[in-house]
Design a protein around this motif. Structure first.
Motif, PDB file in Angstrom:
ATOM      1  N   ARG A 146       0.653  -1.306   0.201  1.00 25.71           N
ATOM      2  CA  ARG A 146       0.006   0.484   0.118  1.00 25.71           C
ATOM      3  C   ARG A 146       0.763   1.145   0.246  1.00 25.71           C
ATOM      4  N   ALA A 147       1.718   1.079   0.995  1.00 25.41           N
ATOM      5  CA  ALA A 147       3.299   2.459   0.877  1.00 25.41           C
ATOM      6  C   ALA A 147       3.598   2.546  -0.470  1.00 25.41           C
ATOM      7  N   VAL A 148       3.999   1.572  -1.390  1.00 32.07           N
ATOM      8  CA  VAL A 148       4.173   1.766  -2.738  1.00 32.07           C
ATOM      9  C   VAL A 148       2.940   2.366  -3.834  1.00 32.07           C
ATOM     10  N   GLU A 149       1.901   1.466  -3.495  1.00 31.74           N
ATOM     11  CA  GLU A 149       0.988   1.643  -4.312  1.00 31.74           C
ATOM     12  C   GLU A 149       0.426   3.475  -3.796  1.00 31.74           C
ATOM     13  N   ARG A 150       0.581   3.908  -2.305  1.00 34.69           N
ATOM     14  CA  ARG A 150       0.034   5.485  -2.938  1.00 34.69           C
ATOM     15  C   ARG A 150       1.638   6.409  -2.970  1.00 34.69           C
ATOM     16  N   GLY A 151       2.195   5.832  -3.618  1.00 37.93           N
ATOM     17  CA  GLY A 151       3.437   6.662  -4.086  1.00 37.93           C
ATOM     18  C   GLY A 151       4.339   7.277  -2.906  1.00 37.93           C
ATOM     19  N   ILE A 152       3.792   7.020  -1.922  1.00 37.51           N
ATOM     20  CA  ILE A 152       5.275   6.526  -0.490  1.00 37.51           C
ATOM     21  C   ILE A 152       5.925   6.379  -0.105  1.00 37.51           C
ATOM     22  N   VAL A 153       6.686   5.110  -0.992  1.00 38.15           N
ATOM     23  CA  VAL A 153       7.933   4.651  -0.945  1.00 38.15           C
ATOM     24  C   VAL A 153       7.973   4.366  -2.240  1.00 38.15           C
ATOM     25  N   ASP A 154       8.865   5.204  -2.687  1.00 36.32           N
ATOM     26  CA  ASP A 154       9.128   4.838  -3.964  1.00 36.32           C
ATOM     27  C   ASP A 154      10.526   3.788  -4.091  1.00 36.32           C
ATOM     28  N   PHE A 155      10.044   2.346  -4.310  1.00 36.05           N
ATOM     29  CA  PHE A 155      11.538   1.660  -3.874  1.00 36.05           C
ATOM     30  C   PHE A 155      11.520   0.753  -5.135  1.00 36.05           C
ATOM     31  N   SER A 156      13.319   0.704  -5.179  1.00 30.71           N
ATOM     32  CA  SER A 156      13.018  -0.229  -6.466  1.00 30.71           C
ATOM     33  C   SER A 156      14.739  -0.808  -5.928  1.00 30.71           C
ATOM     34  N   VAL A 157      14.692  -2.081  -6.809  1.00 27.10           N
ATOM     35  CA  VAL A 157      16.043  -3.253  -6.405  1.00 27.10           C
ATOM     36  C   VAL A 157      16.369  -3.321  -7.508  1.00 27.10           C
ATOM     37  N   HIS A 158      17.965  -3.669  -7.218  1.00 29.08           N
ATOM     38  CA  HIS A 158      18.898  -3.230  -8.097  1.00 29.08           C
ATOM     39  C   HIS A 158      19.615  -5.204  -7.793  1.00 29.08           C
ATOM     40  N   ASN A 159      19.887  -5.151  -9.084  1.00 31.93           N
ATOM     41  CA  ASN A 159      21.116  -6.474  -8.914  1.00 31.93           C
ATOM     42  C   ASN A 159      22.269  -6.418  -9.221  1.00 31.93           C
ATOM     43  N   LEU A 160      23.652  -6.989  -7.963  1.00 32.10           N
ATOM     44  CA  LEU A 160      24.657  -6.949  -7.682  1.00 32.10           C
ATOM     45  C   LEU A 160      26.062  -7.449  -9.145  1.00 32.10           C
ATOM     46  N   ARG A 161      25.032  -8.592 -10.011  1.00 35.90           N
ATOM     47  CA  ARG A 161      25.615  -8.587 -11.233  1.00 35.90           C
ATOM     48  C   ARG A 161      25.075  -8.528 -12.306  1.00 35.90           C
ATOM     49  N   ASP A 162      24.580  -6.854 -12.224  1.00 36.74           N
ATOM     50  CA  ASP A 162      24.144  -6.177 -13.375  1.00 36.74           C
ATOM     51  C   ASP A 162      25.660  -5.478 -13.251  1.00 36.74           C
ATOM     52  N   TYR A 163      26.407  -5.370 -12.527  1.00 37.22           N
ATOM     53  CA  TYR A 163      27.430  -4.470 -12.572  1.00 37.22           C
ATOM     54  C   TYR A 163      28.750  -4.928 -12.183  1.00 37.22           C
ATOM     55  N   THR A 164      28.582  -6.179 -13.051  1.00 34.71           N
ATOM     56  CA  THR A 164      30.099  -6.921 -13.709  1.00 34.71           C
ATOM     57  C   THR A 164      30.531  -7.151 -15.342  1.00 34.71           C
ATOM     58  N   HIS A 165      31.921  -7.301 -15.734  1.00 33.99           N
ATOM     59  CA  HIS A 165      31.997  -7.121 -17.146  1.00 33.99           C
ATOM     60  C   HIS A 165      32.260  -8.782 -17.221  1.00 33.99           C
ATOM     61  N   ASP A 166      32.472  -9.598 -16.851  1.00 30.39           N
ATOM     62  CA  ASP A 166      33.186 -10.710 -16.925  1.00 30.39           C
ATOM     63  C   ASP A 166      32.038 -12.278 -17.556  1.00 30.39           C
ATOM     64  N   ARG A 167      32.437 -12.430 -18.149  1.00 29.70           N
ATOM     65  CA  ARG A 167      31.297 -13.975 -18.256  1.00 29.70           C
ATOM     66  C   ARG A 167      30.825 -14.491 -17.505  1.00 29.70           C
ATOM     67  N   HIS A 168      30.819 -14.548 -16.583  1.00 26.36           N
ATOM     68  CA  HIS A 168      30.390 -15.315 -14.931  1.00 26.36           C
ATOM     69  C   HIS A 168      29.694 -14.679 -14.140  1.00 26.36           C
ATOM     70  N   ARG A 169      29.532 -13.390 -13.934  1.00 33.63           N
ATOM     71  CA  ARG A 169      28.639 -11.232 -13.669  1.00 33.63           C
ATOM     72  C   ARG A 169      29.577 -12.055 -12.038  1.00 33.63           C
ATOM     73  N   THR A 170      31.036 -12.521 -12.596  1.00 31.25           N
ATOM     74  CA  THR A 170      31.449 -12.784 -10.843  1.00 31.25           C
ATOM     75  C   THR A 170      31.458 -11.476 -10.076  1.00 31.25           C
ATOM     76  N   VAL A 171      30.934 -11.461  -8.338  1.00 26.19           N
ATOM     77  CA  VAL A 171      30.824 -11.086  -7.925  1.00 26.19           C
ATOM     78  C   VAL A 171      31.264 -11.124  -6.576  1.00 26.19           C
ATOM     79  N   ASP A 172      32.385 -12.209  -6.300  1.00 24.81           N
ATOM     80  CA  ASP A 172      32.665 -12.610  -5.056  1.00 24.81           C
ATOM     81  C   ASP A 172      34.026 -13.241  -5.238  1.00 24.81           C
TER      82      ASP A 172
END
Ligand code: SAM
Length: 250
Positions: A24-50
């Motif tokens: 409800r908080a998101v629908e009412r615009g009280i919160v603007d919520f977003s999720v970001h995938n850490l793997r989208d910020y890798t540059h190798d073929r295996h999308r290595t994060v660790d």
């Protein structure tokens, strides 16, 4: 308020943020919520994060590069951001912090760790603060992020149906909440306290305060000690009565 999360498991957030008060908080615009995938910020073929920990030992450590790149990308819009790293070794999150966050003007960006944790240089050079939700170790920072988001969003004006309900809860006055009852008046031999059926609102308020103090003395006596300067004369009288009567069940 804008809330963002950086995680390896975005799907964890979709279900919780998609129901009840968070939805409800998101629908009412009280919160603007977003999720970001850490793997989208890798540059190798295996999308290595660790990678392996320097100095040896078990497990893997999240690399600082992808985390830093992701945080920079999220902050690229120039909005002021408070970046919070979830960490079992962080400062303990409290209701007071939830209240402060609920009034925060900056975007809140949570970084959820995994594996053995996040390279320490993220805590030093990327995050503004490290927060823990308790003295235990979880598998990842996703549940801690959700715990903090839930605690702060429900305090935002308009998020709860009944505005009064957040004001009377545990910790709102520094002590625990009073006991709640609903129908039926008798259930499995246990009766609702007569006072709550009396209709005398002044006496009910006194009863609730006393039972909140009784519960706090029984479960979390250190909170009474912490709040001792804020206790009223009436509270002190109630505490004396409680000490004579007993703290109730264990
Ligand atoms: N090696 C770390 C330690 O002993 O403190 C534990 C790492 S834990 C398995 C993986 C991730 O879960 C952490 O990087 C953190 O993001 C999150 N985490 C675990 N317990 C937490 C807690 N109590 N509060 C906040 N975050 C926690």
């Amino acid at each position: 308020m804008e809330i963002s999360v950086l995680t390896l498991f975005p799907e964890i957030f979709h279900s919780y943020m998609g129901v009840s008060i968070m939805k409800r908080a998101v629908e009412r615009g009280i919160v603007d919520f977003s999720v970001h995938n850490l793997r989208d910020y890798t540059h190798d073929r295996h999308r290595t994060v660790d990678d392996y920990p320097y100095g040896g030992g078990p497990g893997m450590v999240l690399k600082p590069g992808p985390v830093s790149e992701a945080v920079d990308a999220i902050k690229a819009d120039g909005r002021e951001t408070l970046t919070i790293l979830l960490s079992a070794g962080g400062r303990l999150f409290t209701q007071k912090m939830a209240e402060d966050f609920s009034r925060e003007g900056r975007r809140l960006l949570f970084i959820a760790g995994r594996y053995e944790g996040v390279d320490e240089r993220v805590a030093i050079g990327v995050a503004d603060m490290e927060l823990s939700i308790g003295d235990y170790v979880l598998t990842g920072g996703e549940l801690p992020a959700l715990v903090i988001i839930d605690a702060l969003v429900r305090l935002m004006p308009g998020a709860l149906g009944d505005e009064a309900s957040a004001e009377e809860e545990s910790f709102a006055w520094g002590i625990l909440d009073y006991p709640h009852y609903t129908r039926p008046p008798e259930w499995k031999g246990m009766r609702v306290p007569d006072m709550l059926l009396s209709g005398n609102h002044k006496e009910i308020a006194r009863w609730r305060r006393k039972e909140a103090l009784r519960k706090t003395l029984r479960m979390r006596p250190e909170l009474i000690e912490r709040e001792k300067d804020r206790l009223t004369e009436e509270d002190r009288k109630l505490i004396i009565e409680i000490k004579e009567e007993g703290y109730g069940r264990d």
